[in-house]
Enzyme design. Structure first.
Site, short mmCIF file in Angstrom:
data_model
loop_
_atom_site.label_atom_id
_atom_site.label_comp_id
_atom_site.label_asym_id
_atom_site.label_seq_id
_atom_site.Cartn_x
_atom_site.Cartn_y
_atom_site.Cartn_z
N VAL A 53 -27.35 -39.54 -3.63
CA VAL A 53 -26.84 -40.92 -3.52
C VAL A 53 -26.50 -41.24 -2.06
CG1 VAL A 53 -26.02 -41.22 -5.88
CG2 VAL A 53 -24.55 -40.06 -4.21
N ALA A 89 -27.27 -43.69 0.06
CA ALA A 89 -26.86 -45.06 0.38
C ALA A 89 -25.45 -45.33 -0.14
CB ALA A 89 -27.85 -46.07 -0.21
N TYR A 90 -25.18 -44.86 -1.34
CA TYR A 90 -23.85 -45.03 -1.94
C TYR A 90 -22.80 -44.28 -1.12
CZ TYR A 90 -20.27 -45.14 -5.63
OH TYR A 90 -19.11 -45.34 -6.35
N ALA A 91 -23.11 -43.04 -0.73
CA ALA A 91 -22.16 -42.26 0.06
C ALA A 91 -21.91 -42.90 1.42
CB ALA A 91 -22.69 -40.83 0.25
N LYS A 113 -19.61 -45.95 0.80
CA LYS A 113 -18.23 -45.60 0.46
C LYS A 113 -17.52 -44.90 1.62
CE LYS A 113 -17.89 -47.35 -3.66
NZ LYS A 113 -16.95 -48.45 -3.96
#
Length: 248
Positions: A150, A152-154, A157
């Site tokens: 993940v 892009a998510y990491a 965030k």
């Protein structure tokens, strides 16, 4: 208990139709706040109804949080609607393998709403504690760790955590507290794939000192604390609510 009262306040909430966002919106209403819900459309009335059943006011404004153009117009529309925003809760988030959308919703939208609501809060008269408002972002365990598959998510965030600290440095002295909540593993729709992966779910559970995944109600106390006078001297904090995961 007066320290935790939100009576007389208005909270702008994204991501409030389900999961932890819904639980946190309802928690603030239970503490006395009126709620402005930002939703993609008005078809989901569940959170609004629950808030109104508590005797509080709930108003829905629609916006596609993956559209920067719509997000840029959101706060001005809410203010023109007569709402004086005391609290901002940025909870909307997606976890998909579409980097541009992930970054837009999870980071760019958070920045834009912080900027626009923060500008409004700076015009507000401080309360008896010298506070003008509270901004609460929702971070993640991957604000600290890389996660698996993940990126892009990491990245988003991780950016939320640093944005929280940077805005705190700028605004804490002006009466705006900026904090974040970093949830651990929560049994919600976003984690359905993980929950259904029995081997991965078991390995995650084995690493959580509390011995269970969290549920949305586990976040009620944290958001009321960060939204209220009880946390008047807390700013720039990324509060992990993770059953002890980060301490292990």
């Amino acid at each position: 208990m007066d320290l935790f009262s939100l009576i007389g306040t208005t909270a702008l909430v994204t991501g409030g139709t389900r999961g932890i966002g819904q639980a946190m919106a309802i928690a603030m209403a239970e503490a006395g706040a009126d709620i402005v819900l930002v939703q993609r459309d008005t078809s989901n009335q569940e959170t609004k109804s629950q808030i109104e059943n508590l005797g509080r006011t709930a108003t829905i404004y629609t916006a596609d949080l993956s559209s920067q153009a719509e997000v840029s117009q959101l706060v001005s529309g809410v203010l023109k609607g007569g709402h004086d925003i005391n609290i901002l809760l940025n909870c909307a988030g997606i976890q998909r393998r579409h980097p541009s959308h992930v970054l837009q919703v999870n980071l760019t939208t958070v920045f834009t709403l912080c900027r626009d609501v923060g500008a409004h809060m700076l015009t507000r008269t401080p309360d008896r504690a010298g506070q003008r408002g509270s901004i609460i972002n929702v971070a993640s365990l991957v604000s600290f760790q890389g996660g698996l598959t993940v990126p892009a998510y990491a990245a988003a965030k991780g950016g939320v955590a640093q944005l929280t600290k940077a805005l705190s440095n700028e605004w804490a002295a002006k009466g705006i507290n900026v904090n974040a909540i970093a949830p651990g593993y929560v049994a919600t729709d976003m984690n359905t794939a993980l929950i259904q992966d029995k081997e991965r779910a078991a390995s995650i559970l084995a690493r959580i000192p509390a011995g269970r995944w969290s549920n949305p109600d586990d976040f009620k106390g944290s958001v009321v604390y960060l939204a209220s006078r009880a946390s008047a001297y807390v700013s720039g904090e990324v509060l992990t609510v993770d059953g002890g995961w980060m301490g292990r």
